[in-house]
Design an enzyme around this catalytic site. Structure first.
Site, short mmCIF file in Angstrom:
data_model
loop_
_atom_site.label_atom_id
_atom_site.label_comp_id
_atom_site.label_asym_id
_atom_site.label_seq_id
_atom_site.Cartn_x
_atom_site.Cartn_y
_atom_site.Cartn_z
N ASP A 30 0.85 -1.18 0.00
CA ASP A 30 0.00 0.00 0.00
C ASP A 30 0.90 1.24 0.00
O ASP A 30 2.09 1.16 0.31
CB ASP A 30 -0.88 -0.03 1.25
CG ASP A 30 -1.73 1.21 1.41
OD1 ASP A 30 -2.36 1.63 0.43
OD2 ASP A 30 -1.73 1.78 2.52
N ASP A 90 -1.89 -0.98 5.94
CA ASP A 90 -2.16 -0.48 7.29
C ASP A 90 -3.62 -0.13 7.53
O ASP A 90 -4.02 0.05 8.68
CB ASP A 90 -1.31 0.78 7.56
CG ASP A 90 -1.80 1.97 6.76
OD1 ASP A 90 -2.08 3.02 7.35
OD2 ASP A 90 -1.93 1.85 5.52
N ASP A 111 -7.12 -2.12 3.32
CA ASP A 111 -6.12 -3.14 2.98
C ASP A 111 -6.46 -4.50 3.57
O ASP A 111 -5.89 -5.52 3.17
CB ASP A 111 -4.73 -2.72 3.51
CG ASP A 111 -4.26 -1.41 2.93
OD1 ASP A 111 -4.40 -1.24 1.70
OD2 ASP A 111 -3.76 -0.56 3.68
#
Length: 667
Positions: free
Chosen positions: A343, A550, A554
């Site tokens: 990410d 995080d 996600d």
């Protein structure tokens, strides 16, 4: 653009839901598996000293017996139920082996085996319960009620679950959006980081889409519901996490993958070793002794310890360096990854905007420090993340900020204040420059060229006006983690493939970060289901994917991946519980180090399996071909167990942590 979130009216709890859902944690000792495992461990530790010191058996014998019962009854019961279904699992085999060890006087070894299996089962139960708690807590992100507008404009507070496609809802400042839909009228900024991961609130006007559970800023919005609440993005995230967790490939250690064949083979062989000599005329006692010796030397104690000590030692070593792997299974899987997807916001970057560029206009009589001082003074009353970035930069440079008066904020446009007798406006270039008289030439043209240049570089741009005249531009971006570039290089070396960037943020911001760290494959503007689709696409091609993230958005990808790692400092509850491992200190470079450590642990596991297999083969052959004395068989069996255990404990050494992976010079 910057807005005065501090000036918004306080929303009602029923309408908004909590900004951060309360952490619903199942207490560890509330789980029966954990209570029995703890009791077994305590009893084992109480019995161990008197046993080792040679105390009378009446002192330690009952304690060991209680340890057998508390730790072994549940796996034994489950094994019996599996046996009823014509399935023989290693848990039952371990209980039988432990009882067999006790029957020939090896009480300590049997109790240790019981404790290991009880603890392993308890850890699995705790991890499962924590994930379920976090998934349920995610539902708190969506508001329970919404304000529905009737055809005549009347307002009605209704259960959000009762909203239907085509309904119109009113979203007041500070409230959470009640359903996925499109803005009919109004202007505001919405924090939709839980869905897209974008670090900054997004301006919303008529025609723009909004998501249930995201937080409205200072403006009021009328939204037409476009999806049934049961099919909202936040509801789909819940379903995806649950489905991915349920359908993820079985996470089993090596011995568990072969347990059925090994268990069945050992039982049949033990019966044969007992029965064949009887058929050939041997007496009952020698045949029984030979079969008991065979069961002990062939039992998989050394095989089990071949696997666990290296992986548990690796877990302990990684934990000391800020990486918490949730189980031995996770540590084993981590070393097998060959593709990495990361990410952006909060993972490769810190998730906090900061000022990267100061572009004063010379003809405005303002230098860089003067531009920053002016913008920070006007922004000071605002709680918008961009305002915080500007003010924080000014404070870091120890600039004195003059007082601001007549502060106002307009959603999507920016802020205005009176600073030292001048009207200072800070905000969107597209809207503020539209009112500038010389927008087609001179300063206006230079400002527009500067805006284009900064935006092409992936910056968020704000313009500063003084009395309606542009004085300069500020470029703002998310701060890249200091070790991001080194981490990408290290992961590339380990896997042979450059990591991929998966983000819900816009293309320019994603490509800027990717270019800085050396990533070439960028996938932007992804919703959670898009990230899951990408992971499943790679795994369908045979890749083992590691996902690092995080946020709530996600979590489905973390659950679906071969292995998932969450950044601990700013990670959402759902990401932390769904991930297989957590980087507690937010040191991104610890990830390739943990992968390297896992691979070392797996090599030690293979070494141990060879050692254990060699000992078992030799002892079994001796027992079958000749006459293996029971004490010698036990000594050989226990010797191999101790040997593989000590070999696995090598990873507890400080020097076992692969520090080379953390070196910027090595990437």
């Amino acid at each position: 653009m910057p807005s005065a979130l501090d000036q918004r009216p306080a929303p009602t709890a029923a309408a908004t839901g909590p900004a951060h859902p309360p952490r619903r944690r199942t207490r560890v000792l509330a789980l029966p598996e954990a209570r029995w495992a703890l009791a077994s461990l305590v009893l084992f530790l109480l019995a161990l000293p008197p046993h080792l010191l040679g105390a009378p058996a009446w002192l330690w014998g009952p304690l060991f017996a209680a340890a057998y019962v508390t730790g072994g009854w549940e796996p034994g019961w489950e094994g019996l139920k599996a046996l009823k279904d014509r399935t023989l699992d290693v848990d039952l085999l371990m209980v039988v082996a432990a009882l067999g060890a006790a029957a020939i006087g090896q009480v300590l070894d049997g109790a240790l085996l019981i404790v290991i299996f009880a603890t392993s089962g308890a850890l699995e139960a705790v991890a499962t319960a924590r994930t379920a708690d976090s998934v349920r807590g995610l539902l708190d992100l969506a508001p329970t009620t919404a304000t529905r507008l009737g055809p005549d404009g009347t307002e009605e507070t209704v259960d959000a679950a009762r909203l239907a496609i085509g309904d119109t809802i009113l979203v007041r400042p500070g409230e959470r959006v009640g359903a996925d839909g499109h803005v009919l009228d109004g202007a505001s900024e919405i924090d939709q980081a839980t869905i897209t991961g974008e670090p900054l609130p997004v301006a919303k006007r008529a025609g723009d889409g909004v998501f249930a559970g995201t937080v409205n800023g200072t403006g009021a919005l009328r939204v037409r519901v476009a999806r049934d609440p049961a099919d909202s993005v936040i509801a789909r995230i819940v379903r995806m996490v649950e489905e991915a967790s349920a359908t993820k490939a079985p996470t089993q250690l090596f011995i568990e993958r072969i347990e059925q064949r090994y268990s069945l083979g050992m039982v049949l062989a033990t019966l044969a070793v007992f029965a064949v000599p009887l058929v050939l005329g041997d007496a009952l006692r020698p045949a029984l002794l030979r079969a008991m010796t065979f069961m002990i030397v062939a039992s998989p104690c050394a095989v089990v310890l071949s696997t666990m000590p290296p992986l548990l030692s690796a877990i302990a070593n990684a934990g000391r360096h800020g990486v918490l792997a949730k189980s031995a299974v996770v540590m084993e899987r981590l070393g097998r990854i060959d593709t990495v997807a990361l990410d952006k916001t909060g993972t490769l970057t810190e998730g906090t905007p900061y000022v990267t560029d100061l572009r004063p206009l010379p003809e405005a009589g303002c230098d860089e420090m003067g531009l920053l001082r002016l913008a920070a003074a006007a922004e000071h009353p605002s709680e918008h993340p961009l305002a915080h970035a500007v003010v924080a930069t000014a404070r870091a440079r120890e600039l004195p900020l003059p007082a601001a008066a007549d502060f106002t904020s307009t959603p999507g446009r920016g802020v205005a204040s009176t600073v030292e007798g001048h009207k200072v406006e800070v905000g969107s270039p597209a809207l503020l420059l539209a009112d500038v008289a010389d927008a087609g030439a001179g300063a206006g043209r230079r400002v527009r060229d500067g805006v284009r240049e900064l935006e092409d570089a992936g910056r968020t741009v704000v313009v500063v006006l003084r009395d309606g005249v542009p004085v300069g531009l500020l470029g703002i971006a998310d701060r890249l983690r200091a070790d991001a570039t080194a981490t990408i290089a290290a992961l590339t070396r380990l896997t042979g493939r450059t990591p991929v960037l998966l983000t819900g943020d816009n293309e320019r911001a994603a490509e800027r970060v990717a270019a800085e760290v050396g990533i070439t494959d960028v996938r932007a503007r992804l919703l959670p289901e898009d990230k899951v689709a990408a992971v499943r696409e790679w795994e369908a091609r045979g890749h083992r994917v590691l996902v690092v993230g995080d946020g709530v958005n996600d979590a489905p990808a973390l659950a679906a991946a071969h292995c998932g790692i969450a950044m601990g400092k700013a990670g959402s509850d759902l990401a932390l519980e769904t991930a297989d491992a957590v980087v507690v200190r937010d040191e991104l470079a610890a990830i390739p180090a943990a992968v390297r450590l896992s691979r070392t642990a797996r090599r030690l596991v293979v070494q141990n399996l060879v050692i254990a297999g060699t000992f078992i083969t030799a002892l079994v052959a001796w027992d079958l071909i000749g006459t293996l004395p029971l004490p010698l068989g036990v000594a050989g069996h226990e010797g191999s167990t101790v040997l593989v255990g000590l070999n696995g404990l090598r990873l507890l050494r400080e020097g076992a942590w692969p520090r080379a992976e953390l070196s910027p010079t090595r990437g």
